[in-house]
Design a protein around this motif. Sequence first.
Motif, short mmCIF file in Angstrom:
data_model
loop_
_atom_site.label_atom_id
_atom_site.label_comp_id
_atom_site.label_asym_id
_atom_site.label_seq_id
_atom_site.Cartn_x
_atom_site.Cartn_y
_atom_site.Cartn_z
N CYS A 26 14.83 69.58 61.47
CA CYS A 26 15.61 68.39 61.82
C CYS A 26 14.75 67.41 62.62
N ARG A 27 14.76 66.14 62.18
CA ARG A 27 13.95 65.13 62.86
C ARG A 27 14.77 64.29 63.84
N ASP A 28 16.07 64.55 63.90
CA ASP A 28 16.91 63.89 64.90
C ASP A 28 16.82 64.74 66.16
N PHE A 29 15.81 64.44 66.96
CA PHE A 29 15.48 65.31 68.09
C PHE A 29 16.55 65.34 69.18
N GLY A 30 17.28 64.26 69.35
CA GLY A 30 18.37 64.24 70.33
C GLY A 30 19.48 65.20 69.93
N PHE A 31 19.88 65.13 68.67
CA PHE A 31 20.91 66.02 68.16
C PHE A 31 20.43 67.46 68.18
N LYS A 32 19.22 67.67 67.70
CA LYS A 32 18.64 69.02 67.65
C LYS A 32 18.59 69.64 69.05
N ASP A 33 18.15 68.87 70.02
CA ASP A 33 18.07 69.38 71.39
C ASP A 33 19.45 69.75 71.92
N GLN A 34 20.43 68.89 71.70
CA GLN A 34 21.77 69.13 72.23
C GLN A 34 22.43 70.35 71.59
N ILE A 35 22.36 70.47 70.29
CA ILE A 35 23.05 71.57 69.60
C ILE A 35 22.36 72.91 69.88
N THR A 36 21.04 72.90 69.95
CA THR A 36 20.36 74.16 70.24
C THR A 36 20.60 74.59 71.68
N TYR A 77 30.52 70.36 63.63
CA TYR A 77 31.34 69.46 62.81
C TYR A 77 30.66 68.10 62.65
N ILE A 78 30.10 67.59 63.72
CA ILE A 78 29.41 66.29 63.65
C ILE A 78 28.18 66.40 62.75
N GLY A 79 27.43 67.49 62.91
CA GLY A 79 26.24 67.70 62.07
C GLY A 79 26.59 67.76 60.60
N ILE A 80 27.72 68.38 60.28
CA ILE A 80 28.19 68.42 58.89
C ILE A 80 28.53 67.01 58.41
N LYS A 81 29.29 66.32 59.23
CA LYS A 81 29.79 64.98 58.86
C LYS A 81 28.65 63.98 58.62
#
Length: 120
Positions: A26-36, A77-81
């Motif tokens: 995943c290259r969306d590092f903000g999302f990746k950081d938060q979900i992990t 859910y957001i990642g899916i959407k």
Amino acid sequence: MKFEQLNVWKRSSVLACEVYKQLAKCRDFGFKDQITRSALSIPSNIAEGEERETPKESARFLYYAKGSAGELVTQLYIGIKIGIIDTKLGLELVNETKTIASMLGQMIKKRTGQPLKKKF
């Protein structure tokens, strides 16, 4: 009992690993950081709670873990959407996270001797 023997810790550790693996590219590092971080927080808080001295202290960290589970479900859910997470896999991860949250609720109930309050 050591935290490594708890089924809920084992399952949440596997869940955290799966989230990390699925988002490795995943290259969306903000999302990746938060979900992990959310995923990693679940087994980490279980472990920290089990190392505490009193049931009340232990329950506090189980509440944190349960809160992180809610956060993870939201982010899945957001990642899916938004197309970052495959729908089928994402829903499987959501179901596993909800199961873990339920297990945590039962542990909290045992530690506090009180049922969890229904929010709705």
